[in-house]
Design a protein around this motif. Structure first.
Motif, PDB file in Angstrom:
ATOM      1  N   GLU A 124       0.858  -1.190   0.000  1.00 61.36           N
ATOM      2  CA  GLU A 124       0.000   0.000   0.000  1.00 61.36           C
ATOM      3  C   GLU A 124       0.890   1.234   0.000  1.00 61.36           C
ATOM      4  OE1 GLU A 124      -2.558  -0.115   3.348  1.00 61.36           O
ATOM      5  OE2 GLU A 124      -3.628  -1.921   2.731  1.00 61.36           O
ATOM      6  N   PRO A 125       0.349   2.402  -0.343  1.00 61.74           N
ATOM      7  CA  PRO A 125       1.153   3.631  -0.250  1.00 61.74           C
ATOM      8  C   PRO A 125       1.696   3.838   1.164  1.00 61.74           C
ATOM      9  CG  PRO A 125      -0.887   4.037  -1.461  1.00 61.74           C
ATOM     10  CD  PRO A 125      -1.009   2.666  -0.881  1.00 61.74           C
ATOM     11  N   MET A 126       2.835   4.491   1.264  1.00 59.91           N
ATOM     12  CA  MET A 126       3.439   4.773   2.567  1.00 59.91           C
ATOM     13  C   MET A 126       2.507   5.659   3.390  1.00 59.91           C
ATOM     14  SD  MET A 126       7.243   5.702   1.226  1.00 59.91           S
ATOM     15  CE  MET A 126       7.770   6.282   2.844  1.00 59.91           C
ATOM     16  N   VAL A 127       2.245   5.270   4.611  1.00 57.96           N
ATOM     17  CA  VAL A 127       1.412   6.067   5.501  1.00 57.96           C
ATOM     18  C   VAL A 127       2.283   7.137   6.153  1.00 57.96           C
ATOM     19  CG1 VAL A 127      -0.032   6.052   7.562  1.00 57.96           C
ATOM     20  CG2 VAL A 127      -0.151   4.143   5.933  1.00 57.96           C
ATOM     21  N   LEU A 128       1.900   8.391   5.985  1.00 57.97           N
ATOM     22  CA  LEU A 128       2.605   9.510   6.611  1.00 57.97           C
ATOM     23  C   LEU A 128       1.671  10.154   7.636  1.00 57.97           C
ATOM     24  CD1 LEU A 128       4.439  11.264   3.631  1.00 57.97           C
ATOM     25  CD2 LEU A 128       5.251   9.444   5.132  1.00 57.97           C
ATOM     26  N   PRO A 164       7.318  15.888  -1.537  1.00 57.13           N
ATOM     27  CA  PRO A 164       7.473  15.915  -2.992  1.00 57.13           C
ATOM     28  C   PRO A 164       6.249  15.372  -3.718  1.00 57.13           C
ATOM     29  CG  PRO A 164       8.768  14.140  -2.044  1.00 57.13           C
ATOM     30  CD  PRO A 164       8.236  14.932  -0.893  1.00 57.13           C
ATOM     31  N   ILE A 165       6.085  15.834  -4.924  1.00 57.00           N
ATOM     32  CA  ILE A 165       5.017  15.365  -5.802  1.00 57.00           C
ATOM     33  C   ILE A 165       5.652  14.600  -6.961  1.00 57.00           C
ATOM     34  CG2 ILE A 165       3.229  16.134  -7.433  1.00 57.00           C
ATOM     35  CD1 ILE A 165       2.705  18.488  -5.539  1.00 57.00           C
ATOM     36  N   ARG A 166       5.012  13.541  -7.387  1.00 53.79           N
ATOM     37  CA  ARG A 166       5.547  12.705  -8.466  1.00 53.79           C
ATOM     38  C   ARG A 166       5.869  13.535  -9.710  1.00 53.79           C
ATOM     39  NH1 ARG A 166       1.993   8.031 -10.393  1.00 53.79           N
ATOM     40  NH2 ARG A 166       0.767   9.814 -11.075  1.00 53.79           N
ATOM     41  N   ASP A 167       6.878  13.099 -10.450  1.00 50.18           N
ATOM     42  CA  ASP A 167       7.233  13.773 -11.700  1.00 50.18           C
ATOM     43  C   ASP A 167       6.039  13.835 -12.644  1.00 50.18           C
ATOM     44  OD1 ASP A 167       9.798  14.107 -10.800  1.00 50.18           O
ATOM     45  OD2 ASP A 167      10.657  12.476 -11.984  1.00 50.18           O
ATOM     46  N   GLU A 168       5.266  12.754 -12.673  1.00 48.35           N
ATOM     47  CA  GLU A 168       4.142  12.677 -13.599  1.00 48.35           C
ATOM     48  C   GLU A 168       3.055  13.710 -13.304  1.00 48.35           C
ATOM     49  OE1 GLU A 168       5.336   8.340 -12.606  1.00 48.35           O
ATOM     50  OE2 GLU A 168       5.543  10.357 -11.752  1.00 48.35           O
ATOM     51  N   ASP A 169       3.036  14.251 -12.074  1.00 48.48           N
ATOM     52  CA  ASP A 169       1.985  15.185 -11.676  1.00 48.48           C
ATOM     53  C   ASP A 169       2.467  16.629 -11.601  1.00 48.48           C
ATOM     54  OD1 ASP A 169       0.131  13.093 -11.365  1.00 48.48           O
ATOM     55  OD2 ASP A 169       0.888  12.672  -9.345  1.00 48.48           O
ATOM     56  N   LEU A 182      -3.404  14.145  -4.165  1.00 46.76           N
ATOM     57  CA  LEU A 182      -2.801  13.346  -3.097  1.00 46.76           C
ATOM     58  C   LEU A 182      -3.056  11.861  -3.289  1.00 46.76           C
ATOM     59  CD1 LEU A 182      -3.576  15.632  -0.027  1.00 46.76           C
ATOM     60  CD2 LEU A 182      -1.331  15.135  -1.001  1.00 46.76           C
ATOM     61  N   ASN A 183      -4.206  11.513  -3.835  1.00 40.33           N
ATOM     62  CA  ASN A 183      -4.512  10.098  -4.069  1.00 40.33           C
ATOM     63  C   ASN A 183      -3.600   9.470  -5.113  1.00 40.33           C
ATOM     64  OD1 ASN A 183      -6.533   9.782  -2.182  1.00 40.33           O
ATOM     65  ND2 ASN A 183      -8.187  10.302  -3.603  1.00 40.33           N
ATOM     66  N   HIS A 186       2.746   8.359  -3.958  1.00 39.67           N
ATOM     67  CA  HIS A 186       3.252   7.099  -3.394  1.00 39.67           C
ATOM     68  C   HIS A 186       3.075   7.049  -1.886  1.00 39.67           C
ATOM     69  CE1 HIS A 186       4.967   5.897  -7.216  1.00 39.67           C
ATOM     70  NE2 HIS A 186       5.552   7.077  -7.325  1.00 39.67           N
ATOM     71  N   TYR A 187       2.534   8.084  -1.301  1.00 36.56           N
ATOM     72  CA  TYR A 187       2.301   8.144   0.133  1.00 36.56           C
ATOM     73  C   TYR A 187       0.854   8.535   0.396  1.00 36.56           C
ATOM     74  CZ  TYR A 187       3.271  13.051  -1.012  1.00 36.56           C
ATOM     75  OH  TYR A 187       3.277  14.305  -1.593  1.00 36.56           O
ATOM     76  N   ARG A 188       0.411   8.250   1.617  1.00 40.06           N
ATOM     77  CA  ARG A 188      -0.945   8.620   2.047  1.00 40.06           C
ATOM     78  C   ARG A 188      -0.850   9.471   3.296  1.00 40.06           C
ATOM     79  NH1 ARG A 188      -4.821   6.394   5.655  1.00 40.06           N
ATOM     80  NH2 ARG A 188      -3.610   4.476   6.013  1.00 40.06           N
ATOM     81  N   LEU A 189      -1.263  10.716   3.202  1.00 44.53           N
ATOM     82  CA  LEU A 189      -1.286  11.582   4.376  1.00 44.53           C
ATOM     83  C   LEU A 189      -2.412  11.154   5.313  1.00 44.53           C
ATOM     84  CD1 LEU A 189      -0.649  15.141   2.890  1.00 44.53           C
ATOM     85  CD2 LEU A 189       0.979  13.533   3.875  1.00 44.53           C
ATOM     86  N   ALA A 190      -2.096  11.146   6.615  1.00 46.78           N
ATOM     87  CA  ALA A 190      -3.083  10.683   7.583  1.00 46.78           C
ATOM     88  C   ALA A 190      -2.870  11.382   8.911  1.00 46.78           C
ATOM     89  CB  ALA A 190      -2.975   9.163   7.763  1.00 46.78           C
ATOM     90  N   SER A 191      -3.881  11.299   9.763  1.00 46.06           N
ATOM     91  CA  SER A 191      -3.778  11.834  11.118  1.00 46.06           C
ATOM     92  C   SER A 191      -2.707  11.083  11.895  1.00 46.06           C
ATOM     93  CB  SER A 191      -5.121  11.696  11.833  1.00 46.06           C
ATOM     94  OG  SER A 191      -4.964  11.835  13.236  1.00 46.06           O
TER      95      SER A 191
END
Length: 451
Positions: A124-128, A164-169, A182-183, A186-191
């Motif tokens: 899954e994407p990295m949880v931050l 950082p934001i992906r090169d593609e975006d 954000l979706n 490669h990461y998922r921002l979370a509480s």
């Protein structure tokens, strides 16, 4: 040069190498042979301790940089003195956007050349867990934004974090819907509240700002140690103190590797480790180290400085104000249970999953359920008698046998009826005697067993 007496300096931007150099004559008059330096590699900006290293390849410019460090070393050498440096191979600081390796992983995901440097579950994407509220609320409150910094778009959080934001975006990031953008990362921002349950990368205990480093990988070892080995090669340091060695996948293998690398340059480096030894637990004699950094000695000294007759009235006071038992053992058990079920839940579930996969890979283990494995591991961890053992999945040092036997005896009152054989199977895997490739499962248990 073997240290006779050390004096520890805690370096930070307000106490630099130059400040330490001014004190060298005073240390000499005290009979000090070595400065014991807190970590000198580049830490997060403004760090007051240095253990949140963001770049192990460079001496921290906030402390004066390499030139000032060389000047300090020269001043010490002129008086027949030296330096022992603290190194941090277990983890890196990843908050604030200062860590180039971590940022590259955030930008490129598993394709990053540095993805192998960190213990990340890429299913899954990295949880931050850096938000003070759920993601939707953070977006609505304006806590998150997209900004252009040095020609690239980044996500900013609370004006503190830069992600950082992906090169593609990059091309459309400034005008994109923030939730959609954000979706795609490669990461998922979370509480911050989800970290204990959902974090999918290894951290230093419960500190989300410190990510575990995989120095068992030779490429990672080299990248993390080239600077320190270079300082030893140049005669600027006489040895190292290794921080939190028991957090590593294979502490014994790491120590032997580092000793070999030091000896290949020049035999005789002073090499000690931060190792928490239980009462009566010996330090392995085949790791190639000169000892621990002294917690066991400090415990003995503390025993001399504390009057044992004071324990009884303190225990009685505790029982009176808390309504809990006066004895320590019930409090220790409850604390272990609470911590494991709460702050280490994600790590526990990852450990259980590894053993479940191992069991299901063997037809002869049909009938051992996930619940049984969870209960066996959980209860062993409640009562584990030392910080950790040192199995590799296919073998274990002889000294571990007594520890496993004690753990088996301690856990017996907590084992559900009929599930003793499951506990025995877990212990067999820790001993290197179980079926299948147990390396990952054993690693996860041993990195979780610290009391």
């Amino acid at each position: 040069m073997t240290p006779r007496a050390t004096y520890r300096f805690q370096f930070h931007k307000d106490f630099t190498f130059a400040d330490a150099e001014a004190l060298v004559p005073y240390l000499d008059t005290l009979g000090i042979s070595h400065v014991y330096a807190s970590p000198i590699t580049t830490a997060r900006a403004g760090s007051t301790h240095g253990y949140d290293v963001v770049d192990p390849t460079r001496i921290n410019p906030e402390l004066g940089g390499e030139d000032a460090f060389r000047s300090l070393a020269a001043a010490l050498r002129q008086r027949g003195m030296g330096i022992i440096v603290d190194i941090v191979p277990n983890h890196m600081g990843v908050a604030g956007g200062d860590n180039a390796w971590w940022n590259d992983v955030l930008a490129k995901g598993e394709a990053s050349e540095f993805a192998r440097f960190f213990d990340i579950d890429w299913r899954e994407p990295m949880v931050l867990p850096i938000l003070g509220e759920p993601l939707a609320a953070a977006i609505d409150s304006g806590a998150l934004a997209v900004e252009e910094v040095d020609g690239r778009c980044v996500v900013t959080a609370y004006g503190e974090h830069r992600l950082p934001i992906r090169d593609e975006d990059q091309a459309l990031a400034l005008g994109a819907d923030l939730h959609t953008l954000l979706n795609r990362q490669h990461y998922r921002l979370a509480s911050w509240r989800v970290a204990n349950d959902e974090l999918n990368w290894r951290r230093f205990f419960t500190i989300n700002d410190l990510a575990g480093l995989r120095v068992e990988d030779p490429a990672v070892f080299d990248a993390a140690h080239d600077l320190i080995l270079g300082l030893y090669r140049d005669g600027l340091i006489d040895g190292v103190r290794v921080d939190h060695v028991d957090g590593l996948t294979d502490p014994a293998g790491y120590c032997r590797m580092l000793r070999a690398r030091l000896d290949a340059i020049r035999p005789g480096a002073y090499f000690v480790i931060e190792k928490i030894l239980a009462r009566g637990e010996p330090l392995a004699a085949d790791w190639g180290v000169d000892g621990t950094s002294g917690y066991d000695f400090m415990a003995e000294v503390a025993g001399l400085l504390h009057a044992p007759e004071g324990a009884e009235p303190l225990a009685a006071l505790w029982a009176e104000i808390s309504g809990r038992p006066a004895e320590f053992a019930p409090e220790e058990l409850r604390a272990r249970q609470d911590m494991l079920a709460w702050q280490f839940d994600a790590q526990l579930r990852g450990c259980v999953a590894a053993f479940v996969a191992l069991a299901r890979s063997r037809p002869e283990l049909d009938g051992i359920t996930q619940g049984m494995i969870h209960r066996a591991i959980e209860r062993l961890l409640w009562v584990f008698p030392v910080y950790r053992t040192y199995g590799t999945g296919d073998a274990a040092p002889a000294a571990d046998a007594a520890i496993r036997a004690e753990a088996r005896a301690r856990v017996q009152p907590f084992v559900p009826p009929g599930e003793g054989p499951v506990v025995d199977r877990i212990l067999d895997w820790l001993a290197g005697d179980g079926p299948g490739d147990a390396a990952d499962a054993v690693r996860r248990f041993q990195q979780l067993s610290a009391p």
